[in-house]
Write an enzyme that holds these catalytic residues in place. Structure first.
Site, PDB file in Angstrom:
ATOM      1  N   ARG A 169     -24.869  53.097  10.581  1.00 55.37           N
ATOM      2  CA  ARG A 169     -23.905  53.309  11.671  1.00 55.37           C
ATOM      3  C   ARG A 169     -24.625  53.297  13.022  1.00 55.37           C
ATOM      4  O   ARG A 169     -24.143  52.717  13.988  1.00 55.37           O
ATOM      5  CB  ARG A 169     -23.159  54.644  11.468  1.00 55.37           C
ATOM      6  N   LYS A 229     -10.750  60.890  24.303  1.00 52.57           N
ATOM      7  CA  LYS A 229      -9.562  60.272  23.708  1.00 52.57           C
ATOM      8  C   LYS A 229      -9.016  61.159  22.598  1.00 52.57           C
ATOM      9  O   LYS A 229      -9.783  61.758  21.838  1.00 52.57           O
ATOM     10  CB  LYS A 229      -9.936  58.910  23.112  1.00 52.57           C
ATOM     11  N   GLU A 239      -3.378  59.012  23.630  1.00 54.48           N
ATOM     12  CA  GLU A 239      -3.064  57.846  22.791  1.00 54.48           C
ATOM     13  C   GLU A 239      -2.004  58.179  21.743  1.00 54.48           C
ATOM     14  O   GLU A 239      -2.327  58.559  20.619  1.00 54.48           O
ATOM     15  CB  GLU A 239      -4.330  57.324  22.084  1.00 54.48           C
ATOM     16  N   LYS A 277      -3.021  55.337  26.494  1.00 52.90           N
ATOM     17  CA  LYS A 277      -3.388  54.276  25.545  1.00 52.90           C
ATOM     18  C   LYS A 277      -2.238  54.098  24.577  1.00 52.90           C
ATOM     19  O   LYS A 277      -1.818  55.048  23.909  1.00 52.90           O
ATOM     20  CB  LYS A 277      -4.680  54.650  24.802  1.00 52.90           C
TER      21      LYS A 277
HETATM   22  P1  13P Z   1      -7.869  49.352  17.263  1.00 52.80           P
HETATM   23  O1  13P Z   1      -7.973  48.475  18.503  1.00 52.80           O
HETATM   24  O2  13P Z   1      -8.713  48.846  16.128  1.00 52.80           O
HETATM   25  O3  13P Z   1      -6.465  49.654  16.906  1.00 52.80           O
HETATM   26  O4  13P Z   1      -8.557  50.730  17.649  1.00 52.80           O
HETATM   27  C1  13P Z   1      -8.269  51.296  18.863  1.00 52.80           C
HETATM   28  C2  13P Z   1      -8.286  52.771  18.776  1.00 52.80           C
HETATM   29  O5  13P Z   1      -8.980  53.411  19.531  1.00 52.80           O
HETATM   30  C3  13P Z   1      -7.420  53.447  17.800  1.00 52.80           C
HETATM   31  O6  13P Z   1      -7.461  54.827  17.992  1.00 52.80           O
END
Ligand code: 13P
Length: 339
Positions: A50, A140, A181, A223
Site C-alpha cells: 500500500r 472528508k 460527501e 462532494k
Molecule cells: P470514486 O471516485 O472511486 O467513487 O471514489 C471517490 C471517493 O472518494 C469515494 O468516497
C-alpha cells in the site's frame, strides 16, 4: 489562531482545492477497499504494497499541475517513501494539499433495512487535531444513500445530514476544510429522474444541517455523484442529458456561498467520468461555484492495472496516471477532447 484568520485560511484552502485546471485525487481507500482493488491483480494488500502504491501516485512528476489536493487514509499519512520522506511531505513538495478521510466506514442503520450510517464521531476532535499536526488542511466524510422503490427513508437522509454537519463543524474548529460527501449510490435500476430527485433531497438536507450547525459554507466543499441512472437501468441517457440533470439539480440546491462542488466517480469508467465532467463544466461555466473532480477509481484504475505490484512498472503506471490527471484537468475546464 483568531477565528477570523482561521476562517480566512480555510477559505483560501477551499478555493485552492478547486483552482482552474485542478481537481482532487481520492487515494483514501480503507483497508477493505484497497484490498478489493488489489485482489483481482494478485497484489497482496500489506502495508508495504500500500505504501509503494501511494508513493507511486504521489511522486508522479508533474502531478501538482493537475491535482490540487489528495485525500489520504489514516495509515498513509503515517507512512514514508523509500527515501524516508513522509508521504504527506512528498505531496506538499509537489504543491498538493494534504487531506484525510475521517469517517470510519458505514454500519447498518438499525430499523431501516438497506440503509447505512457512517461512524467516526467519537474522538473526532482529537483525531482532527492530530491530523492537522501531521500536515492535513482538509478532511472528508462520506455517507451513503441507497435508492430503490422505497428508499431512502427521510430519517436516514436527516441522520446522515446531521452527522455530516457535526463533522464539518468539528473540522472548522480544528482549522480543516470539510469536504461533505453524501454519496447517492449507483447500485439499482432507478431512472435518471429518480436519481435527480433523491440527490436534490439529500443535498438540500445536508445544506440545511450545515447552516443549523453554524458551519461556514464559504470554507466547505460538497462532494457528490453526478446525476446518473442506476447501473441496472435499461435507459442509458447521453452525456448531455446527464450534464443537464446534474447542473439543474446543483443550481436548485447548492448556495452560491459554497466555493466548489467536486464529483466522485462512483464506478463510472475512466473515460465516462472525464467526458461527463467535460460536459458538466461546459454547461455549468456560469454557476456560482467551481466544479471539478475528486476521483478515486476514475483517476487510478489504469495506473493500478499497469503497476500490478511490480517495481519495474512504476514509470509506465505513472505515465498513465498523469494522462488521466491531465485529461480531467482539461475536462474541468470544458476543453477535453479524445485526442
Ligand atoms: P470514486 O471516485 O472511486 O467513487 O471514489 C471517490 C471517493 O472518494 C469515494 O468516497
Amino acid at each position: 489562531m483568531d477565528p477570523q484568520s482561521g476562517l480566512d485560511s480555510m477559505k483560501a484552502t477551499a478555493i485552492a482545492l478547486v483552482a482552474t485546471g485542478k481537481g482532487i485525487l481520492a487515494a483514501d481507500e480503507s483497508l477493505p477497499t484497497i484490498g478489493k482493488r488489489f485482489a483481482p491483480l494478485g497484489i497482496e494488500s500489506n502495508p508495504e504494497n500500500r505504501r509503494a502504491y501511494r508513493e507511486l501516485l504521489f511522486e508522479t512528476r508533474g502531478l501538482g499541475e493537475f491535482i490540487s489536493g489528495a485525500i489520504l487514509f489514516d495509515e498513509t499519512i503515517h507512512q514514508t517513501d523509500a527515501a524516508g520522506v513522509s508521504l504527506s511531505e512528498a505531496l506538499t513538495r509537489q504543491g498538493i494539499i494534504v487531506g484525510i478521510k475521517v469517517d470510519q466506514g458505514t454500519v447498518a442503520f438499525p430499523g431501516f433495512e438497506g440503509e447505512k450510517l457512517s461512524e467516526g464521531l467519537d474522538g473526532l476532535r482529537e483525531r482532527l487535531a492530530t491530523y492537522r499536526g501531521l500536515g492535513a488542511r482538509f478532511a472528508k466524510w462520506r455517507t451513503v444513500t441507497q435508492i430503490d422503490d422505497c428508499l431512502p427513508s427521510s430519517i436516514s437522509i436527516a441522520q446522515n445530514a446531521r452527522t455530516l454537519a457535526l463533522y464539518a463543524a468539528l473540522c472548522q474548529e480544528a482549522g480543516l476544510v470539510p469536504i461533505v460527501e453524501p454519496e447517492v449510490l449507483m447500485d439499482g435500476k432507478h431512472s435518471l429522474a429518480r436519481c435527480e430527485e433523491v440527490t436534490s433531497a439529500v443535498i438540500n438536507a445536508v445544506i440545511a444541517a450545515l447552516l443549523e450547525h453554524r458551519v461556514a459554507l464559504e470554507a466547505t466543499l460538497l462532494k457528490t455523484g453526478m446525476v446518473l441512472p442506476g447501473e441496472g437501468c435499461s435507459d442509458k441517457p447521453g452525456v448531455e442529458a446527464v450534464a443537464q440533470a446534474t447542473i439543474r439539480c446543483l443550481e436548485r440546491v447548492v448556495p452560491p456561498a459554497l466555493p466548489g462542488v467536486v464529483f466522485l466517480s462512483g464506478g463510472q469508467s475512466e473515460v465516462d467520468a472525464t467526458t461527463r465532467l467535460n460536459a458538466i463544466a461546459k454547461l455549468g461555466g456560469g454557476a456560482a461555484w467551481r466544479l471539478t473532480f475528486s476521483y478515486g477509481r476514475a483517476l487510478q484504475d489504469s495506473a493500478l492495472q499497469t503497476w500490478r505490484g511490480s517495481a519495474e512498472n512504476v514509470a509506465a503506471a505513472q505515465k498513465v496516471f498523469l494522462h488521466r490527471a491531465r485529461s480531467n484537468s482539461l475536462a474541468m475546464q470544458g476543453v477535453y477532447t479524445h485526442e
